[in-house]
Motif scaffolding. Structure first.
Motif, PDB file in Angstrom:
ATOM      1  N   TRP A  32      39.725 -71.550  95.087  1.00 33.38           N
ATOM      2  CA  TRP A  32      38.419 -71.212  95.378  1.00 33.38           C
ATOM      3  C   TRP A  32      38.060 -70.684  96.868  1.00 33.38           C
ATOM      4  O   TRP A  32      36.712 -70.528  97.113  1.00 33.38           O
ATOM      5  CB  TRP A  32      37.725 -72.263  95.222  1.00 33.38           C
ATOM      6  CG  TRP A  32      37.686 -73.190  94.090  1.00 33.38           C
ATOM      7  CD1 TRP A  32      38.461 -74.374  93.869  1.00 33.38           C
ATOM      8  CD2 TRP A  32      37.485 -72.700  92.541  1.00 33.38           C
ATOM      9  NE1 TRP A  32      38.529 -74.853  92.252  1.00 33.38           N
ATOM     10  CE2 TRP A  32      37.922 -73.668  91.778  1.00 33.38           C
ATOM     11  CE3 TRP A  32      36.751 -71.663  92.170  1.00 33.38           C
ATOM     12  CZ2 TRP A  32      37.790 -73.303  90.283  1.00 33.38           C
ATOM     13  CZ3 TRP A  32      36.793 -71.420  90.965  1.00 33.38           C
ATOM     14  CH2 TRP A  32      37.002 -72.282  90.024  1.00 33.38           C
ATOM     15  N   ASP A  36      31.921 -71.545  90.572  1.00 35.96           N
ATOM     16  CA  ASP A  36      31.224 -71.372  89.498  1.00 35.96           C
ATOM     17  C   ASP A  36      29.893 -72.024  89.591  1.00 35.96           C
ATOM     18  O   ASP A  36      29.634 -73.193  90.740  1.00 35.96           O
ATOM     19  CB  ASP A  36      31.776 -71.855  88.257  1.00 35.96           C
ATOM     20  CG  ASP A  36      32.964 -71.089  87.949  1.00 35.96           C
ATOM     21  OD1 ASP A  36      34.143 -71.525  87.651  1.00 35.96           O
ATOM     22  OD2 ASP A  36      33.124 -69.995  87.967  1.00 35.96           O
ATOM     23  N   ARG A  45      29.337 -75.530  90.513  1.00 37.94           N
ATOM     24  CA  ARG A  45      30.613 -76.520  89.981  1.00 37.94           C
ATOM     25  C   ARG A  45      31.473 -76.350  91.199  1.00 37.94           C
ATOM     26  O   ARG A  45      32.469 -75.578  91.099  1.00 37.94           O
ATOM     27  CB  ARG A  45      31.110 -75.833  88.904  1.00 37.94           C
ATOM     28  CG  ARG A  45      32.050 -76.615  88.365  1.00 37.94           C
ATOM     29  CD  ARG A  45      32.786 -76.200  86.884  1.00 37.94           C
ATOM     30  NE  ARG A  45      33.476 -75.200  87.157  1.00 37.94           N
ATOM     31  CZ  ARG A  45      34.823 -75.207  87.284  1.00 37.94           C
ATOM     32  NH1 ARG A  45      35.332 -76.542  87.385  1.00 37.94           N
ATOM     33  NH2 ARG A  45      35.759 -74.015  87.436  1.00 37.94           N
ATOM     34  N   ARG A  83      31.215 -68.085  74.274  1.00 37.51           N
ATOM     35  CA  ARG A  83      30.613 -68.255  75.328  1.00 37.51           C
ATOM     36  C   ARG A  83      29.207 -67.932  75.449  1.00 37.51           C
ATOM     37  O   ARG A  83      28.502 -67.638  76.324  1.00 37.51           O
ATOM     38  CB  ARG A  83      31.244 -67.546  76.499  1.00 37.51           C
ATOM     39  CG  ARG A  83      32.439 -68.475  77.164  1.00 37.51           C
ATOM     40  CD  ARG A  83      33.295 -67.630  78.318  1.00 37.51           C
ATOM     41  NE  ARG A  83      32.698 -68.183  79.554  1.00 37.51           N
ATOM     42  CZ  ARG A  83      33.198 -67.710  80.732  1.00 37.51           C
ATOM     43  NH1 ARG A  83      34.342 -67.085  80.684  1.00 37.51           N
ATOM     44  NH2 ARG A  83      32.906 -68.057  81.801  1.00 37.51           N
ATOM     45  N   LYS A 110      29.515 -60.841  85.794  1.00 32.11           N
ATOM     46  CA  LYS A 110      31.048 -61.229  85.034  1.00 32.11           C
ATOM     47  C   LYS A 110      30.556 -61.214  83.846  1.00 32.11           C
ATOM     48  O   LYS A 110      29.312 -61.263  83.270  1.00 32.11           O
ATOM     49  CB  LYS A 110      31.300 -62.541  85.680  1.00 32.11           C
ATOM     50  CG  LYS A 110      30.773 -63.508  85.025  1.00 32.11           C
ATOM     51  CD  LYS A 110      31.534 -64.855  85.694  1.00 32.11           C
ATOM     52  CE  LYS A 110      30.861 -66.167  85.210  1.00 32.11           C
ATOM     53  NZ  LYS A 110      31.344 -67.519  85.841  1.00 32.11           N
ATOM     54  N   HIS A 111      31.690 -60.438  82.730  1.00 31.02           N
ATOM     55  CA  HIS A 111      32.910 -60.122  83.214  1.00 31.02           C
ATOM     56  C   HIS A 111      33.024 -58.756  82.928  1.00 31.02           C
ATOM     57  O   HIS A 111      32.833 -58.454  81.610  1.00 31.02           O
ATOM     58  CB  HIS A 111      33.983 -61.068  82.426  1.00 31.02           C
ATOM     59  CG  HIS A 111      33.621 -62.668  82.549  1.00 31.02           C
ATOM     60  ND1 HIS A 111      32.496 -63.080  81.632  1.00 31.02           N
ATOM     61  CD2 HIS A 111      33.988 -63.593  83.250  1.00 31.02           C
ATOM     62  CE1 HIS A 111      32.685 -64.441  81.890  1.00 31.02           C
ATOM     63  NE2 HIS A 111      33.361 -64.764  82.880  1.00 31.02           N
ATOM     64  N   ARG A 161      41.318 -63.724  74.869  1.00 27.41           N
ATOM     65  CA  ARG A 161      40.756 -62.815  75.855  1.00 27.41           C
ATOM     66  C   ARG A 161      41.633 -62.483  76.988  1.00 27.41           C
ATOM     67  O   ARG A 161      41.344 -61.367  77.596  1.00 27.41           O
ATOM     68  CB  ARG A 161      39.532 -63.928  76.397  1.00 27.41           C
ATOM     69  CG  ARG A 161      40.202 -65.099  76.963  1.00 27.41           C
ATOM     70  CD  ARG A 161      39.107 -65.815  77.787  1.00 27.41           C
ATOM     71  NE  ARG A 161      39.418 -67.258  78.590  1.00 27.41           N
ATOM     72  CZ  ARG A 161      38.678 -67.777  79.449  1.00 27.41           C
ATOM     73  NH1 ARG A 161      37.583 -67.247  79.662  1.00 27.41           N
ATOM     74  NH2 ARG A 161      39.301 -68.807  79.724  1.00 27.41           N
ATOM     75  N   MET A 215      32.999 -59.338  88.738  1.00 33.26           N
ATOM     76  CA  MET A 215      34.277 -59.937  88.233  1.00 33.26           C
ATOM     77  C   MET A 215      34.737 -59.287  87.036  1.00 33.26           C
ATOM     78  O   MET A 215      34.072 -58.954  86.366  1.00 33.26           O
ATOM     79  CB  MET A 215      34.164 -61.491  88.100  1.00 33.26           C
ATOM     80  CG  MET A 215      35.400 -62.057  87.504  1.00 33.26           C
ATOM     81  SD  MET A 215      35.142 -63.762  86.802  1.00 33.26           S
ATOM     82  CE  MET A 215      34.425 -64.776  88.156  1.00 33.26           C
ATOM     83  N   TYR A 240      39.511 -60.475  81.903  1.00 36.28           N
ATOM     84  CA  TYR A 240      40.826 -60.614  81.373  1.00 36.28           C
ATOM     85  C   TYR A 240      41.332 -59.408  80.416  1.00 36.28           C
ATOM     86  O   TYR A 240      42.372 -59.109  80.701  1.00 36.28           O
ATOM     87  CB  TYR A 240      40.889 -61.665  80.490  1.00 36.28           C
ATOM     88  CG  TYR A 240      40.551 -63.005  81.430  1.00 36.28           C
ATOM     89  CD1 TYR A 240      39.857 -63.927  80.969  1.00 36.28           C
ATOM     90  CD2 TYR A 240      41.779 -63.458  82.293  1.00 36.28           C
ATOM     91  CE1 TYR A 240      39.581 -65.000  81.783  1.00 36.28           C
ATOM     92  CE2 TYR A 240      41.589 -64.679  82.993  1.00 36.28           C
ATOM     93  CZ  TYR A 240      40.525 -65.592  82.629  1.00 36.28           C
ATOM     94  OH  TYR A 240      40.348 -66.795  83.242  1.00 36.28           O
ATOM     95  N   ASP A 247      39.067 -62.077  87.254  1.00 37.38           N
ATOM     96  CA  ASP A 247      38.799 -63.109  86.700  1.00 37.38           C
ATOM     97  C   ASP A 247      40.016 -64.016  86.953  1.00 37.38           C
ATOM     98  O   ASP A 247      41.318 -63.483  87.589  1.00 37.38           O
ATOM     99  CB  ASP A 247      38.793 -63.268  84.988  1.00 37.38           C
ATOM    100  CG  ASP A 247      38.012 -64.484  84.651  1.00 37.38           C
ATOM    101  OD1 ASP A 247      37.303 -64.454  83.580  1.00 37.38           O
ATOM    102  OD2 ASP A 247      37.913 -65.442  85.075  1.00 37.38           O
ATOM    103  N   SER A 258      34.204 -73.368  82.410  1.00 38.71           N
ATOM    104  CA  SER A 258      34.212 -73.455  83.597  1.00 38.71           C
ATOM    105  C   SER A 258      32.676 -73.262  84.359  1.00 38.71           C
ATOM    106  O   SER A 258      32.662 -73.245  85.424  1.00 38.71           O
ATOM    107  CB  SER A 258      34.688 -71.828  84.231  1.00 38.71           C
ATOM    108  OG  SER A 258      33.860 -70.751  83.781  1.00 38.71           O
ATOM    109  N   GLU A 288      33.919 -72.037  76.403  1.00 39.70           N
ATOM    110  CA  GLU A 288      34.582 -70.948  76.977  1.00 39.70           C
ATOM    111  C   GLU A 288      36.397 -71.196  76.214  1.00 39.70           C
ATOM    112  O   GLU A 288      36.953 -72.171  76.119  1.00 39.70           O
ATOM    113  CB  GLU A 288      34.923 -71.158  78.458  1.00 39.70           C
ATOM    114  CG  GLU A 288      35.664 -70.074  79.002  1.00 39.70           C
ATOM    115  CD  GLU A 288      35.917 -70.435  80.611  1.00 39.70           C
ATOM    116  OE1 GLU A 288      34.879 -70.868  81.267  1.00 39.70           O
ATOM    117  OE2 GLU A 288      36.855 -69.743  81.299  1.00 39.70           O
TER     118      GLU A 288
HETATM  119  C1  GLC Z   1      37.306 -68.378  84.128  1.00 31.85           C
HETATM  120  C2  GLC Z   1      35.917 -67.707  83.481  1.00 31.85           C
HETATM  121  C3  GLC Z   1      35.053 -67.331  84.739  1.00 31.85           C
HETATM  122  C4  GLC Z   1      34.987 -68.134  85.905  1.00 31.85           C
HETATM  123  C5  GLC Z   1      36.441 -68.123  86.346  1.00 31.85           C
HETATM  124  C6  GLC Z   1      36.646 -69.292  87.768  1.00 31.85           C
HETATM  125  O1  GLC Z   1      38.299 -68.233  83.139  1.00 31.85           O
HETATM  126  O2  GLC Z   1      36.238 -66.442  82.738  1.00 31.85           O
HETATM  127  O3  GLC Z   1      34.006 -66.963  84.335  1.00 31.85           O
HETATM  128  O4  GLC Z   1      34.183 -67.817  86.955  1.00 31.85           O
HETATM  129  O5  GLC Z   1      37.622 -68.678  85.229  1.00 31.85           O
HETATM  130  O6  GLC Z   1      36.619 -70.470  87.074  1.00 31.85           O
END
Ligand code: GLC
Length: 736
Positions: free
Chosen positions: A29, A46, A52, A120, A153-154, A164, A197, A200, A232, A352, A413
């Protein structure tokens, strides 16, 4: 870009190893700091629904997180059609980020709801690119005004979860520009996000994280993006290739910096490309930590909870209200509350974006009621005993409130849905209660469209989405009339899955490729074009009051009208403006959303609204000239309470800025050469010399027959020779 002089100074002092290190995360992070030069590390977290933040920066778990306010998911926020509200929510999330030293919030998610099956969808705003883009811009403004960077994103065409990390989205250029890139373009141009972002997936065979056309030519050179692009998580396959493509930051941390150093040393990667990214990373690091220099006030979590509840209520859509049964005349014993979601609420999607809420309201606590019955078990097993118990509760009540929706396993997700049905026992519960209680309100708790085979039998239906930690209270506020519902659908609810635009191609053939054959016709554009009646259309939503539209006036690109509240109570109306090109040169959707407003009106109040459009609002992307084009001509402005409830309309002729002409060449059809004054006579005289063509000069039927003939065929027919064709082409292109 501000701060570039300081960045230039720092760049000159960095070693190649340090430069490479800056382009890869330090851990899950945080970014790398270079202490000796005072280059700070940035903490990113996130997500779109609330903070988060993991308890440690190297923790990739989903739930070892700090408590934070869990706001409604984006599908609920979008249903509010209230950009000011979204800006306020993003500001609150940013305030909680500031307090925890987080410099970037990884949201908003702005992929489109191409199919209700996408896992999602709860995390995305809409099926429509303009609504999504406006909501995204509001989120970016709200967060960045508090000194916390946002992250679009994304990027791009990541509209499904299946495969994905390798799936190849096959999208034609015009669809890419007009539909899937559009929300990103709107948000970049209108709000200047600090980060984007890259997704993938592959796009037309190339990984997005390795696409220079996407990350540099379109994002930076065309749109003027001045932030950084991060991958990502785990999306990078070849770090040197992604540096060359313009991907600033690989996340999470990975031991790939030496590969970047080696690529430069061995001449496989131009160091200037690396320097370009590092300079922008240095500016970003300064931006994303500048606010942190000031101590962050402790966020008012009570106020944030109230905002979460208000935002959830604003997104609730009253889909049906026969009677009207709602608002409930009174709560208490006459109300049977049925469905376990009322007591163990579903309030966010899985993955996430998952937030550990600071508190959690339930409808069971917030709505005074009589009998309660769970109706279904969490494990999904059908239980006749639970159905009988629910019928008993409903039978004895004046009104039954039935809470059903999608369990966590249906909306997460990483996994797409296989159907749009509610769990069987949820559907069985609704039908069982409807069998015994005509006054039934069905409350839906879901992040994307579901099938409702019982819709005709229910008196009232409320779409409450995944409403965050205040969702339970918000539903009670709407049921009891404390809030007049003003949510509108930001995605179409189909009758059946087979009606959905992407049905034949979602999520792909199973070979890792996903063909976006629905093209420009996503969402309501598809239902319009195919003449399919949705269950509930895009933009639909009822109110406890009534609104009247009048006085539509179009003056150039400005559209004005008056909306009045003709009911007995205050309420908000979402006025939607669609535009239709009457005779488009390029095939395009029947109508497209181009503006919306949400006036709050007291009973009897009238309000004048005005929409100021831009030429770009009328444009379509012409791949023949790789540019947006507008054509002057007739346009119809449609104003309504939904995409299918058009109240006022007016057709006008607009003089729009001339666009790049489509160059004439050998394949340009005869029709265009004859329509061009600079070439008509020369072409007619050439045609006169050839029997098939000379007949066209006298016979409209034959003229129609040859109109589409490429000019090169006249050389084959001996009506022209190559030098003449070359001369005429130069004449047409210089003249047109
Ligand atoms: C993920 C998600 C993305 C998220 C990232 C960090 O796989 O696709 O939206 O911000 O990982 O958790």
């Amino acid at each position: 870009m501000e701060g570039t002089t300081r960045a230039d100074g720092l760049l000159a002092q960095l070693t190649l190893e340090e430069k490479a290190a800056l382009t890869v995360g330090r851990d899950a992070w945080t970014t790398v700091a270079i202490e000796r030069l005072g280059i700070p590390s940035v903490w990113v977290s996130d997500g779109p629904t609330g903070l988060r933040k993991l308890r440690s920066s190297d923790d990739m778990s989903l739930t070892n997180t700090l408590p934070a306010t869990c706001f409604p998911t984006e599908s609920a926020l979008a249903a509010s059609w209230d950009v000011a509200l979204v800006e306020e929510v993003a500001g609150a999330i940013a305030a909680e980020c500031r307090a925890e030293g987080v410099g970037v919030i990884l949201g908003p998610g702005i992929n489109l709801k191409r199919s209700p099956l996408a896992g999602r969808n709860f995390e995305y705003f809409s099926e429509d690119p303009v609504l999504s883009g406006r909501m995204a811009a509001a989120f970016v403004r709200g967060a960045q005004a508090r000194g916390v960077g946002a992250c679009l994103k994304h990027l791009v065409a990541n509209e499904h979860e299946t495969g994905r990390m390798y799936a190849d989205s096959i999208v034609d250029e015009r669809t890419l520009r007009e539909v899937y890139l559009r929300p990103f373009e709107i948000a970049v141009r209108e709000a200047g996000p600090w980060t984007v972002m890259a997704s993938y997936n592959r796009l037309n065979g190339e990984y997005c994280v390795e696409s220079r056309r996407l990350l540099r030519e379109i994002l930076v050179e065309e749109w003027g993006f001045d932030g950084i692009v991060m991958s990502d998580w785990l999306a990078v396959n070849d770090r040197a290739a992604s540096v060359a493509a313009g991907l600033h930051l690989q996340m999470p941390g990975s031991p790939t910096a030496p590969a970047v150093v080696a690529a430069v040393r061995e001449g496989r990667l131009d160091e200037a490309r690396l320097d370009e990214l590092v300079r922008e990373l240095l500016v970003f690091a300064e931006r994303a930590t500048a606010a942190g220099a000031e101590p962050a006030p402790a966020p008012d979590l009570d106020a944030h909870h109230r905002l979460a509840r208000r935002a959830a209520a604003a997104g609730i859509v009253l889909l049906k209200n026969d009677g009207p049964l709602l608002p409930l005349a009174e709560a208490g014993d006459g109300v049977a509350l049925i469905g376990a979601f009322a007591r163990e609420p579903r309030f966010q999607g899985a993955g996430s974006s998952q937030v550990r809420p600071t508190r959690l309201e339930t409808l069971h606590d917030e709505l005074p009621h009589g009998a309660y019955a769970a109706g279904y078990a969490d494990d999904g097993a059908s239980d006749p005993g639970l159905l009988r118990e629910a019928q008993e509760a409903a039978r004895g009540a004046r009104v039954a409130i039935v809470c059903v929706g999608l369990p966590e396993s249906h909306e997460t997700e990483g996994v797409d849905r296989e159907h749009i049905d509610l769990p069987a026992q949820h559907t069985a519960l609704v039908e069982a209660v409807l069998d015994v209680q005509p006054n039934t309100v069905v409350v839906l708790i879901n992040g994307s469209a579901v099938a409702m085979p019982w819709a005709a039998r229910a008196s009232a239906i409320l779409e409450a989405w995944l409403g965050g930690q205040g969702g339970g209270g918000a539903i009670a506020d709407v049921l009891l009339g404390r809030v007049n519902p003003a949510g509108r659908l930001s995605e179409t609810f189909p009758v059946t899955l087979a009606d959905t635009p992407a049905h034949l191609d979602f999520p792909g053939d199973g070979d890792g490729r996903s063909h976006f054959t629905d093209r420009l016709f996503t969402g309501y554009r598809s239902y319009d074009a195919r003449g399919i009646e949705p269950l509930f259309p895009f933009g639909h939503g009822l109110s406890y009051t009534r609104f009247e539209y009048s006085g539509l006036r179009v003056d150039g690109l400005t559209v004005a009208l008056t909306v009045a509240n003709t009911g007995e109570r205050a309420g908000a109306e979402v006025v939607q403006l669609y535009v239709r090109e009457r005779a488009p040169r390029l095939r395009r959707p029947d109508k497209e959303l181009r503006g919306f407003a949400k006036p709050v009106l007291e009973p009897g109040e009238r309000r004048e609204l005005s929409f100021r459009l831009e030429p770009r609002d009328f444009a379509s992307y012409d791949t023949r000239v790789a540019a947006w084009r507008t054509d002057s001509g007739e346009f119809e402005f449609l104003v309504g309470a939904s995409s299918r409830d058009i109240r006022l309309r007016e057709t006008v002729t607009l003089e729009l800025p001339d666009s790049l002409p489509v160059p004439f060449d050998r394949l340009t059809p005869l029709r265009d050469w004859l329509a061009d004054p600079a070439t008509r006579e020369r072409i007619e005289s050439a045609m006169a010399g050839v029997p098939l063509l000379s007949a066209a000069l006298d016979s409209p039927m034959i003229a129609a027959f040859v109109a589409d003939m490429p000019i090169a065929k006249l050389v084959i027919l001996g009506a022209l020779d190559e030098p003449e064709l070359g001369e005429l082409t130069a004449l047409a292109n210089r003249a047109s």
